[in-house]
Enzyme design. Structure first.
Site, PDB file in Angstrom:
ATOM      1  N   CYS A  42       0.847  -1.036  -0.027  1.00 57.74           N
ATOM      2  CA  CYS A  42       0.115   0.054  -0.160  1.00 57.74           C
ATOM      3  C   CYS A  42       0.808   1.155   0.228  1.00 57.74           C
ATOM      4  O   CYS A  42       1.977   1.156   0.718  1.00 57.74           O
ATOM      5  CB  CYS A  42      -0.939   0.073   1.139  1.00 57.74           C
ATOM      6  SG  CYS A  42      -2.187  -1.064   1.413  1.00 57.74           S
ATOM      7  N   CYS A  62      -2.209  -1.037   7.375  1.00 54.11           N
ATOM      8  CA  CYS A  62      -1.163   0.473   7.188  1.00 54.11           C
ATOM      9  C   CYS A  62      -1.459   1.102   8.534  1.00 54.11           C
ATOM     10  O   CYS A  62      -0.519   1.763   9.110  1.00 54.11           O
ATOM     11  CB  CYS A  62      -1.779   1.231   6.092  1.00 54.11           C
ATOM     12  SG  CYS A  62      -1.296   0.556   4.316  1.00 54.11           S
ATOM     13  N   GLU A 109       0.581   4.051   1.914  1.00 50.74           N
ATOM     14  CA  GLU A 109       0.825   4.560   3.287  1.00 50.74           C
ATOM     15  C   GLU A 109       2.112   3.649   3.838  1.00 50.74           C
ATOM     16  O   GLU A 109       3.113   4.512   4.255  1.00 50.74           O
ATOM     17  CB  GLU A 109       0.001   4.331   4.161  1.00 50.74           C
ATOM     18  CG  GLU A 109      -1.564   5.082   3.753  1.00 50.74           C
ATOM     19  CD  GLU A 109      -2.460   4.203   2.686  1.00 50.74           C
ATOM     20  OE1 GLU A 109      -1.707   3.420   1.940  1.00 50.74           O
ATOM     21  OE2 GLU A 109      -3.606   4.442   2.933  1.00 50.74           O
TER      22      GLU A 109
HETATM   23  N1  THU Z   1      -4.210   0.430  -1.093  1.00 48.99           N
HETATM   24  C1  THU Z   1      -3.593   1.349  -0.488  1.00 48.99           C
HETATM   25  O1  THU Z   1      -2.474   1.681  -1.382  1.00 48.99           O
HETATM   26  N2  THU Z   1      -3.965   1.741   0.704  1.00 48.99           N
HETATM   27  C2  THU Z   1      -4.842   1.447   1.334  1.00 48.99           C
HETATM   28  O2  THU Z   1      -4.991   1.847   2.781  1.00 48.99           O
HETATM   29  C3  THU Z   1      -5.788   0.479   0.974  1.00 48.99           C
HETATM   30  C4  THU Z   1      -5.511  -0.226  -0.395  1.00 48.99           C
HETATM   31  C5  THU Z   1      -3.996  -0.384  -2.239  1.00 48.99           C
HETATM   32  C6  THU Z   1      -3.402  -1.734  -2.303  1.00 48.99           C
HETATM   33  C7  THU Z   1      -3.955  -2.071  -3.903  1.00 48.99           C
HETATM   34  O3  THU Z   1      -2.806  -1.749  -4.577  1.00 48.99           O
HETATM   35  C8  THU Z   1      -5.301  -1.298  -4.141  1.00 48.99           C
HETATM   36  O4  THU Z   1      -5.023  -0.182  -3.244  1.00 48.99           O
HETATM   37  C9  THU Z   1      -6.408  -2.150  -3.949  1.00 48.99           C
HETATM   38  O5  THU Z   1      -6.641  -2.528  -2.795  1.00 48.99           O
END
Ligand code: THU
Length: 160
Positions: A73, A115, A75
């Site tokens: 993710c 996260c 974050e």
């Molecule tokens: N994702 C994030 O980058 N941060 C979050 O808090 C939730 C999800 C990303 C992970 C994945 O690449 C995409 O969003 C779909 O879940």
């Protein structure tokens, strides 16, 4: 049997334009980072920007992988980059924004549980709260004054 109630406070801004200048600037940097996300599988792009007490802004975005769980993710990409490069600086605030290529995100998109746990580690380590601002592509921005408001009953090193 006893019952406890847990209290969290979230501040709601109507849009990015209502944010205090330092937060608006940080959210714009998160949006720029978001557009560089590598999200060919979900088409859901997330950007995060962290402001440190030395004025430096560290950004991150989600990085996906054909082996899905190997991705990370936005974050955590951002906060681990800050931890790796500026281990002795305090993180003042964090801005997060998401954009889907499938439909317009007009509601705030909160950081996922993993996260939150990762951010909590740094908030506890630095003994100072981290302000968290999060939004979708447009619309309201939610702000918590501390990661602790987003993660009641935090698991931390005191339990080990
Ligand atoms: N994702 C994030 O980058 N941060 C979050 O808090 C939730 C999800 C990303 C992970 C994945 O690449 C995409 O969003 C779909 O879940």
């Amino acid at each position: 049997m006893k019952k406890i109630q847990l209290f969290s406070e979230i501040h709601i801004y109507e849009s990015i334009d209502e944010l205090p200048p330092e937060a608006k600037n940080l959210m714009e940097k998160a949006a720029a980072a978001r557009e560089m996300a590598y999200a060919p599988y979900s088409h859901f792009k997330v950007g995060a920007a962290l402001e440190l007490d030395n004025g430096i802004v560290v950004t991150g975005n989600n990085q996906e992988n054909a082996a899905y769980p190997s991705g990370l993710c936005a974050e955590r990409v951002a906060i681990y980059a800050a931890g790796a490069n500026y281990p002795n600086n305090v993180i003042l605030r964090m801005a997060i924004t998401a954009r889907s290529e499938k439909h317009k995100l007009t509601q705030p998109i909160p950081p996922c549980g993993a996260c939150r746990q990762a951010i909590a580690e740094y908030e506890i380590k630095q003994h100072k709260n981290i302000e968290i601002y999060f939004m979708g592509e447009e619309g309201e921005v939610y702000k918590s004054n501390s990661l602790a408001d987003l993660l009641p009953l935090i698991f931390d090193s005191s339990s080990l």
